[in-house]
Design a protein around this motif. Structure first.
Motif, PDB file in Angstrom:
ATOM      1  N   PRO A 147       0.754  -1.379  -0.016  1.00  0.00           N
ATOM      2  CA  PRO A 147      -0.020   0.201  -0.070  1.00  0.00           C
ATOM      3  C   PRO A 147       0.883   1.304   0.099  1.00  0.00           C
ATOM      4  CG  PRO A 147      -0.842  -1.595   1.755  1.00  0.00           C
ATOM      5  CD  PRO A 147       0.349  -2.129   1.124  1.00  0.00           C
ATOM      6  N   ILE A 148       1.860   1.268   0.666  1.00  0.00           N
ATOM      7  CA  ILE A 148       2.865   2.430   0.628  1.00  0.00           C
ATOM      8  C   ILE A 148       3.477   2.518  -0.653  1.00  0.00           C
ATOM      9  CG2 ILE A 148       5.102   3.429   1.979  1.00  0.00           C
ATOM     10  CD1 ILE A 148       4.517   1.479   4.120  1.00  0.00           C
ATOM     11  N   ILE A 149       3.922   1.561  -1.339  1.00  0.00           N
ATOM     12  CA  ILE A 149       4.228   1.767  -2.745  1.00  0.00           C
ATOM     13  C   ILE A 149       3.432   2.375  -3.285  1.00  0.00           C
ATOM     14  CG2 ILE A 149       5.005   0.443  -4.842  1.00  0.00           C
ATOM     15  CD1 ILE A 149       6.696  -1.391  -2.698  1.00  0.00           C
ATOM     16  N   ARG A 150       2.163   1.993  -3.563  1.00  0.00           N
ATOM     17  CA  ARG A 150       0.804   2.445  -4.210  1.00  0.00           C
ATOM     18  C   ARG A 150       0.932   3.970  -4.162  1.00  0.00           C
ATOM     19  NH1 ARG A 150      -2.867  -1.503  -6.320  1.00  0.00           N
ATOM     20  NH2 ARG A 150      -4.084   0.368  -6.724  1.00  0.00           N
ATOM     21  N   GLU A 151       1.062   4.314  -2.790  1.00  0.00           N
ATOM     22  CA  GLU A 151       0.960   5.884  -2.710  1.00  0.00           C
ATOM     23  C   GLU A 151       2.049   6.718  -3.128  1.00  0.00           C
ATOM     24  OE1 GLU A 151      -1.288   7.526  -1.434  1.00  0.00           O
ATOM     25  OE2 GLU A 151      -0.376   9.405  -0.800  1.00  0.00           O
ATOM     26  N   TYR A 152       3.061   5.717  -3.147  1.00  0.00           N
ATOM     27  CA  TYR A 152       4.305   6.673  -3.862  1.00  0.00           C
ATOM     28  C   TYR A 152       4.266   6.851  -5.214  1.00  0.00           C
ATOM     29  CZ  TYR A 152       8.792   7.223  -6.286  1.00  0.00           C
ATOM     30  OH  TYR A 152       9.752   7.749  -6.921  1.00  0.00           O
ATOM     31  N   ILE A 153       3.650   5.605  -6.164  1.00  0.00           N
ATOM     32  CA  ILE A 153       3.242   5.878  -7.418  1.00  0.00           C
ATOM     33  C   ILE A 153       2.102   6.805  -7.659  1.00  0.00           C
ATOM     34  CG2 ILE A 153       2.262   4.310  -9.518  1.00  0.00           C
ATOM     35  CD1 ILE A 153       3.528   1.855  -7.928  1.00  0.00           C
ATOM     36  N   ARG A 154       1.234   6.747  -6.872  1.00  0.00           N
ATOM     37  CA  ARG A 154       0.321   7.835  -6.980  1.00  0.00           C
ATOM     38  C   ARG A 154       0.613   9.272  -7.037  1.00  0.00           C
ATOM     39  NH1 ARG A 154      -2.907  11.504  -4.658  1.00  0.00           N
ATOM     40  NH2 ARG A 154      -1.901  11.302  -2.553  1.00  0.00           N
ATOM     41  N   ARG A 155       1.730   9.479  -5.909  1.00  0.00           N
ATOM     42  CA  ARG A 155       2.186  10.975  -5.588  1.00  0.00           C
ATOM     43  C   ARG A 155       3.104  11.268  -6.737  1.00  0.00           C
ATOM     44  NH1 ARG A 155       4.372  11.146   0.369  1.00  0.00           N
ATOM     45  NH2 ARG A 155       2.373  10.288   1.602  1.00  0.00           N
TER      46      ARG A 155
ATOM     47  N   SER B 255     -17.478   5.474  14.598  1.00  0.00           N
ATOM     48  CA  SER B 255     -18.202   4.824  13.593  1.00  0.00           C
ATOM     49  C   SER B 255     -17.536   3.663  12.927  1.00  0.00           C
ATOM     50  CB  SER B 255     -18.576   6.093  12.675  1.00  0.00           C
ATOM     51  OG  SER B 255     -18.943   5.352  11.492  1.00  0.00           O
ATOM     52  N   ASP B 256     -18.497   2.726  12.467  1.00  0.00           N
ATOM     53  CA  ASP B 256     -17.827   1.618  11.859  1.00  0.00           C
ATOM     54  C   ASP B 256     -17.883   2.145  10.117  1.00  0.00           C
ATOM     55  OD1 ASP B 256     -20.736  -0.661  11.636  1.00  0.00           O
ATOM     56  OD2 ASP B 256     -20.558   1.582  11.149  1.00  0.00           O
ATOM     57  N   LYS B 257     -18.068   3.419   9.887  1.00  0.00           N
ATOM     58  CA  LYS B 257     -17.719   3.703   8.534  1.00  0.00           C
ATOM     59  C   LYS B 257     -16.410   4.317   8.472  1.00  0.00           C
ATOM     60  CE  LYS B 257     -21.886   6.134   8.148  1.00  0.00           C
ATOM     61  NZ  LYS B 257     -22.640   7.222   7.064  1.00  0.00           N
ATOM     62  N   GLY B 258     -15.793   4.041   7.267  1.00  0.00           N
ATOM     63  CA  GLY B 258     -14.529   4.626   7.267  1.00  0.00           C
ATOM     64  C   GLY B 258     -14.050   4.951   5.933  1.00  0.00           C
ATOM     65  N   THR B 259     -12.729   5.354   5.433  1.00  0.00           N
ATOM     66  CA  THR B 259     -12.267   5.642   4.467  1.00  0.00           C
ATOM     67  C   THR B 259     -10.831   4.871   4.144  1.00  0.00           C
ATOM     68  OG1 THR B 259     -12.983   8.135   4.923  1.00  0.00           O
ATOM     69  CG2 THR B 259     -11.571   7.815   3.243  1.00  0.00           C
ATOM     70  N   ILE B 260     -10.650   4.680   3.000  1.00  0.00           N
ATOM     71  CA  ILE B 260      -9.508   3.798   2.500  1.00  0.00           C
ATOM     72  C   ILE B 260      -8.228   4.831   2.382  1.00  0.00           C
ATOM     73  CG2 ILE B 260      -8.482   2.609   0.684  1.00  0.00           C
ATOM     74  CD1 ILE B 260     -11.007   1.423  -0.032  1.00  0.00           C
ATOM     75  N   GLN B 261      -7.265   4.571   3.219  1.00  0.00           N
ATOM     76  CA  GLN B 261      -6.119   5.327   3.241  1.00  0.00           C
ATOM     77  C   GLN B 261      -4.929   4.831   2.284  1.00  0.00           C
ATOM     78  OE1 GLN B 261      -3.528   5.507   6.740  1.00  0.00           O
ATOM     79  NE2 GLN B 261      -4.007   7.885   6.653  1.00  0.00           N
ATOM     80  N   SER B 262      -4.987   3.511   2.178  1.00  0.00           N
ATOM     81  CA  SER B 262      -4.202   2.901   1.346  1.00  0.00           C
ATOM     82  C   SER B 262      -4.818   1.313   1.251  1.00  0.00           C
ATOM     83  CB  SER B 262      -2.786   2.726   1.845  1.00  0.00           C
ATOM     84  OG  SER B 262      -2.385   2.205   2.902  1.00  0.00           O
ATOM     85  N   PHE B 263      -4.218   0.705   0.204  1.00  0.00           N
ATOM     86  CA  PHE B 263      -4.907  -0.639  -0.007  1.00  0.00           C
ATOM     87  C   PHE B 263      -3.722  -1.483  -1.024  1.00  0.00           C
ATOM     88  CE2 PHE B 263      -6.404  -0.659  -4.373  1.00  0.00           C
ATOM     89  CZ  PHE B 263      -6.326   0.668  -4.724  1.00  0.00           C
ATOM     90  N   THR B 264      -3.746  -2.580  -0.921  1.00  0.00           N
ATOM     91  CA  THR B 264      -3.243  -3.547  -2.170  1.00  0.00           C
ATOM     92  C   THR B 264      -4.076  -4.764  -2.253  1.00  0.00           C
ATOM     93  OG1 THR B 264      -1.133  -4.877  -2.454  1.00  0.00           O
ATOM     94  CG2 THR B 264      -2.071  -5.038  -0.323  1.00  0.00           C
ATOM     95  N   ILE B 265      -3.843  -5.497  -3.419  1.00  0.00           N
ATOM     96  CA  ILE B 265      -4.705  -6.489  -4.039  1.00  0.00           C
ATOM     97  C   ILE B 265      -3.488  -7.716  -3.650  1.00  0.00           C
ATOM     98  CG2 ILE B 265      -5.880  -7.528  -5.687  1.00  0.00           C
ATOM     99  CD1 ILE B 265      -6.007  -4.759  -7.066  1.00  0.00           C
TER     100      ILE B 265
ATOM    101  N   GLU C 139     -10.523  -3.621  -9.054  1.00  0.00           N
ATOM    102  CA  GLU C 139      -9.892  -2.553  -9.893  1.00  0.00           C
ATOM    103  C   GLU C 139     -10.389  -1.148  -9.718  1.00  0.00           C
ATOM    104  OE1 GLU C 139     -10.772  -5.614 -11.187  1.00  0.00           O
ATOM    105  OE2 GLU C 139      -8.615  -6.185 -10.822  1.00  0.00           O
ATOM    106  N   GLU C 140     -11.702  -1.114  -8.935  1.00  0.00           N
ATOM    107  CA  GLU C 140     -12.031   0.024  -8.653  1.00  0.00           C
ATOM    108  C   GLU C 140     -11.894   0.594  -7.431  1.00  0.00           C
ATOM    109  OE1 GLU C 140     -16.340  -0.324  -9.752  1.00  0.00           O
ATOM    110  OE2 GLU C 140     -16.004  -0.730 -11.535  1.00  0.00           O
ATOM    111  N   VAL C 141     -11.240  -0.082  -6.503  1.00  0.00           N
ATOM    112  CA  VAL C 141     -11.042   0.520  -5.232  1.00  0.00           C
ATOM    113  C   VAL C 141     -10.005   1.304  -5.128  1.00  0.00           C
ATOM    114  CG1 VAL C 141     -10.090  -0.277  -3.022  1.00  0.00           C
ATOM    115  CG2 VAL C 141     -11.406  -2.105  -4.371  1.00  0.00           C
ATOM    116  N   HIS C 142     -10.103   2.527  -4.473  1.00  0.00           N
ATOM    117  CA  HIS C 142      -9.366   3.794  -4.532  1.00  0.00           C
ATOM    118  C   HIS C 142      -9.159   4.347  -3.349  1.00  0.00           C
ATOM    119  CE1 HIS C 142     -13.436   5.093  -5.396  1.00  0.00           C
ATOM    120  NE2 HIS C 142     -13.038   6.274  -4.951  1.00  0.00           N
ATOM    121  N   ILE C 143      -8.067   5.197  -3.273  1.00  0.00           N
ATOM    122  CA  ILE C 143      -8.096   5.994  -2.018  1.00  0.00           C
ATOM    123  C   ILE C 143      -8.922   7.000  -1.798  1.00  0.00           C
ATOM    124  CG2 ILE C 143      -6.230   7.631  -0.931  1.00  0.00           C
ATOM    125  CD1 ILE C 143      -3.759   5.825  -2.256  1.00  0.00           C
TER     126      ILE C 143
END
Lengths: 386, 352, 171
Positions: free
Chosen positions: A145-153, C72-82, C120-124
């Motif tokens: 996830p950190i790498i993804r953020e680098y790519i985005r920035r 809350s149990d609602k939140g925002t994606i800060q980062s992610f990976t597949i 593929e649609e997941v995003h920060i």
């Protein structure tokens, strides 16, 4: 106030997935014997022994310095065992150097190792922690996830990581000790390899290796051996918490502060120009562009350009070759990887890096990091005393 | 060489089970205590931090990383760690100050041994090919050593009971001790053997807890206006691993470390000896070359409470306390690590 | 004449050690609240940041934290990976998304699974909400939440992630 100290002997084992031919003690002895021979000293000339390695669960031997005393000729000597997670190879070198730089000892032996085939390192790293969700994410799952953020920035093109993976393995093919020997690796092969944690593919990740690395560090008045010493021109360590609100994870403050400290000690104002080469801890391909920025070799957002231009490639004649030994991407005995970086930097300035030598290298950097990119250890070594 | 002093020390009470307390909750009160002894706000106010702990006590790799969360390491700090008793973290910190990369250091050690069975866990510290598969626990190894001492007439069971009795009595004056009370030698000898020839009372308890210390150059100590005790000598040595290769009735490495640390350059008013087993206190007292003029383990010693990974540091802390409280002018602190006293550290402290 | 013995090149020496883990006071309170279906954090008295899971201290300031904050149990994606590697014992099939999610009201993320989404649609900045297991299956663990799934709310700009009050509205 610090006494001058230099690396006068270096020894490494051949890195492989499983060193079935040696016990843990045997593995260390291989590196230690080579280092002592390189320094032209015997155990009797060593005043203290400093060992480092990553979690004991990787071999299942608790506090192994106890068991290893005999193999390391340490009976009747001071002994210390350092453990700072993934940066341990580097911090062990720094602690070992402090034994000499403090004026306490004249000549010390330091060795780091991992024989992670004996236990199961992947299990030890991702064993379900009580009271946490078990996601089996592993180290890659943390860094992706950190790498993804680098790519985005940075807007970096998606093949930068692939280029690093190829470059480091081609470098590794010049190094007979490297675990992965992939002289013909291509970008397509890396691209086609299995995606593990997007955007990291299998061939963009480090291997798991058994191995050991040893050095003999001596005071100015105790230099031995026929090769030139590698003078230690700067040492620094920094730590920050794994997680805290607002933590900058892509470009960690601890890395930047550590680099600034070590550069100041060595009189470096422009790392790309002042250094001849660097051995930098890159276990996942994208960490090269990220560390190029973190360590001040490139401006923020521009690290990937140096990679793409070939600036960090020995094969392409780049001006600041990184990881000529093949780096962590080619060999990764976790507890030793940091010291291998430090030792390979020393080899360069001694003119002793064989087929992966940077011509005329006189000032080189060794770097290691660990934990959630929170523990940093760095050193600068030079052909000149400074 | 720069003169370095101990300027602050704190230790948690030794308890059998710290219960629902994680590493951070164990460490923080001790850190807060040493900060307040010096008027410091956080680890940002010292130049270097070094800790000692052992992952296997907690049963999780990287357990020590959690400890960093207790420090307030923002902005980043110079920090290191040894997978050993914090007495060796103290050693590393001293080298850092000597080389001029720090003028002060925070050292802490912690251990939560209660989740596992400590003597069994530590059996896996042995040679993995020949000894660990035998699951030789630490108590059994110590018992072997005691048997040798008894058979050679170097120690008697009554001597061992006397050590325990003195420990329990001294511990009555130590609010941090775990085991205290009045016991006669006869009472103790009447107890059944536990792992013969050791009785339960001959073995230290397992305790959870943490200890913290601040050291600094004497100049910095004076600038803080804190009472201090100078570390005038420190040395540590290790011996062969396999108990069969050593004379278990003596501690050669303690003798070597004591000589190098200069124990006998002056009178020794007090000695804090890390002896997890009663017979070892006798053995180590002899190896340190001490006589009746030295008060040994006036707080009950490790037999009264054993903060694994901090017991060595706490010996140094105890000597520091006695010196700055005016009860001693010069003292010796000893720490041990490894099976049957394989690795020993000796430090000499003197008043300002 | 006896047969020459083959060299022993290795031994298997299994290690079995039992541990009785305890959670620590602050984590224990967090887990008890989790068993009630409530996410909580702790606020640092010095920097005012809210941490989840609470650990009894603020890692940045090095001070104890005690103030409990319901989140809350609602939140925002800060980062992610597949991720393409399966999780032993978990029915979720690779490739699946692992994300660092900042629950509304907290200033830090925790890691959890995402599902019912198009990878593929997941995003920060994407808004998500917890899907809890049935209440009778709740224990003292974060996996009372089976996973998070996309919420039909506008994305949060990157600069505002970790700065939302509990209501999730303009803050």
């Amino acid at each position: 106030m610090a006494e001058r100290a230099a690396v006068v002997g270096i020894g490494q084992t051949r890195y492989k997935t499983r060193r079935n031919d040696v016990s843990i003690a045997g593995l260390l002895r291989e590196a230690v014997d080579r280092a002592l021979e390189d320094a032209d000293v015997s155990f009797a000339d060593i005043d203290a022994v400093i060992i480092g390695k990553a979690p004991d669960m990787f071999e299942g031997v608790i506090m192994p310095e106890s068991y290893l005393v005999d193999a390391l000729g340490a009976m009747g000597k001071p002994m210390l065992r350092v453990h700072t997670a993934g940066s341990v190879g580097g911090s062990t070198a720094i602690v070992a150097a402090s034994h000499v730089q403090s004026g306490t000892f004249k000549r010390v032996l330091t060795v780091t190792f991992e024989k992670q085939s004996e236990s199961n390192a992947m299990w030890a790293l991702s064993t379900p922690q009580p009271f946490s969700v078990h996601l089996n994410a592993g180290a890659g799952g943390y860094f992706a996830p950190i790498i993804r953020e680098y790519i985005r920035r940075s807007g970096a093109p998606d093949d930068v990581g692939i280029k690093v993976a190829v470059k480091d393995r081609r470098h590794g093919a010049r190094n007979p000790l490297a675990h992965l020997q992939l002289p013909d690796i291509t970008e397509q092969e890396v691209r086609d390899s299995m995606m593990l944690w997007d955007p990291l593919r299998f061939l963009e990740a480090c291997p798991s290796s058994d191995g050991a690395c040893a050095m003999v560090i001596a005071a100015e008045d105790s230099i031995t051996g026929s090769k030139p010493p590698a003078w230690i021109r700067g040492v620094a360590m920094r730590s920050e918490p794994t997680m805290y609100a607002g933590r900058e994870e892509v470009n960690p403050q601890a890395g930047r502060d550590c680099a600034a400290d070590v550069y100041a000690q060595a009189g470096i104002t422009n790392p790309r120009k002042d250094l001849d080469c660097a051995e930098i801890y890159v276990p996942f391909s994208w960490y090269e562009p990220m560390w190029l920025e973190n360590l001040g070799f490139a401006a923020e957002g521009e690290g990937w350009k140096l990679t793409v231009e070939g600036a960090t490639s020995l094969d392409a004649g780049g001006d600041i070759p990184w990881n000529c030994s093949g780096g962590v991407l080619s060999s990764n005995p976790i507890g030793a990887s940091g010291m291998i970086r430090f030792a390979e930097a020393a080899r360069q300035v001694r003119g002793d890096a064989g087929a992966h030598q940077v011509e005329g290298a006189r000032l080189a950097m060794g770097h290691a990091y660990g934990g959630g990119a929170q523990f940093f250890a760095m050193w600068i070594v030079g052909a000149d005393k400074g | 060489m720069r003169e370095i002093a101990v300027v602050a020390y704190s230790q948690s009470p030794c308890v059998a089970d710290a219960g629902a307390t994680n590493e951070v909750e164990l460490i923080m009160p001790q850190l807060q205590a040493v900060y307040s002894q010096l008027g410091l706000a956080s680890a940002q106010d010292v130049d270097f931090v070094c800790s000692g702990s052992c992952d296997y006590l907690q049963g999780a790799a990287f357990a020590f990383v959690a400890g960093v969360d207790a420090l307030g390491a923002v902005p980043p700090i110079k920090e290191s760690h040894v997978e050993m008793d914090a007495a060796w973290a103290l050693y590393e910190a001293i080298l850092k100050i000597r080389m001029g990369h720090a003028d002060s250091a925070l050292i802490y050690g912690f251990g939560k041994s209660s989740p596992g069975e400590l003597p069994i866990v530590l059996s896996q510290r042995l040679d993995p090919y020949y000894l660990a598969p035998l699951w030789l626990d630490t108590v059994s190894l110590a018992a072997l050593q005691a048997r040798l001492l008894l058979d050679q007439g170097l120690v008697s069971e009554s001597d061992m009971a006397a050590v325990v009795a003195r420990s329990r009595r001294n511990a009555m004056g130590n609010p941090l001790a775990q085991l205290a009370g009045e016991f006669s030698i006869e009472d103790l000898l009447a107890e059944e053997h536990f792992v013969a020839p050791l009785r339960r009372a001959d073995c230290c308890p397992v305790s959870d807890g943490a200890a913290a210390m601040v050291i600094a150059t004497v100049e910095q100590a004076r600038a803080w206006g804190a009472p201090y005790a100078r570390i005038t000598g420190i040395d540590q040595r290790i011996e062969n691993h396999n108990p069969c290769l050593r004379d278990l009735t003596d501690s050669v490495s303690t003798r070597q470390a004591a000589a190098a640390a200069g124990v006998h350059r002056g009178p020794v008013d007090v000695a804090e000896i890390y002896a997890p087993f009663s017979h070892q206190e006798i053995l180590l007292t002899r190896a340190l070359g001490l006589d009746d003029s030295t008060l040994v383990n006036p707080g009950g010693g490790v037999l009264a409470g054993n903060l694994m990974m901090a017991s060595g540091l706490s010996r140094v802390g105890e000597v520091f306390r006695r010196i700055v409280d005016g009860k001693a002018g010069r003292g010796v602190a000893h720490a041990t690590s490894g099976p049957c006293l394989q690795h020993n550290l000796v430090a000499v402290l003197e008043g300002a | 004449m006896s047969e020459p013995l083959a060299d022993v090149t290795g031994i298997k020496a299994p290690v079995y050690l039992k541990y009785r883990f305890t959670a620590g006071s602050a984590p224990a309170r967090f887990l008890c609240r989790l068993k009630e279906g409530v996410l909580t954090g702790q606020r640092c008295p010095r920097c005012s940041n809210v941490y989840i899971p609470p650990r009894g201290s603020c890692p940045a300031c090095g001070v104890p934290t005690e103030d409990e904050v319901v989140l809350s149990d609602k939140g925002t994606i800060q980062s992610f990976t597949i991720v393409s590697i399966p999780i032993p014992g978990n029915p979720i099939q690779p490739p699946y998304v692992v994300a660092n999610i900042v629950p509304d009201g907290a200033n830090i993320s925790f890691i959890h699974l995402l599902s019912e989404c198009v990878n593929e649609e997941v995003h920060i900045g994407q808004r998500v909400q917890a899907l809890w297991k049935p209440a009778e299956e709740w224990g003292h663990a974060m996996d009372n939440i089976r996973y998070f799934r996309p919420l039909d709310e506008p994305d949060v700009p990157v600069a505002r992630i970790g700065k939302l009050p509990v209501t999730g509205l303009e803050g």
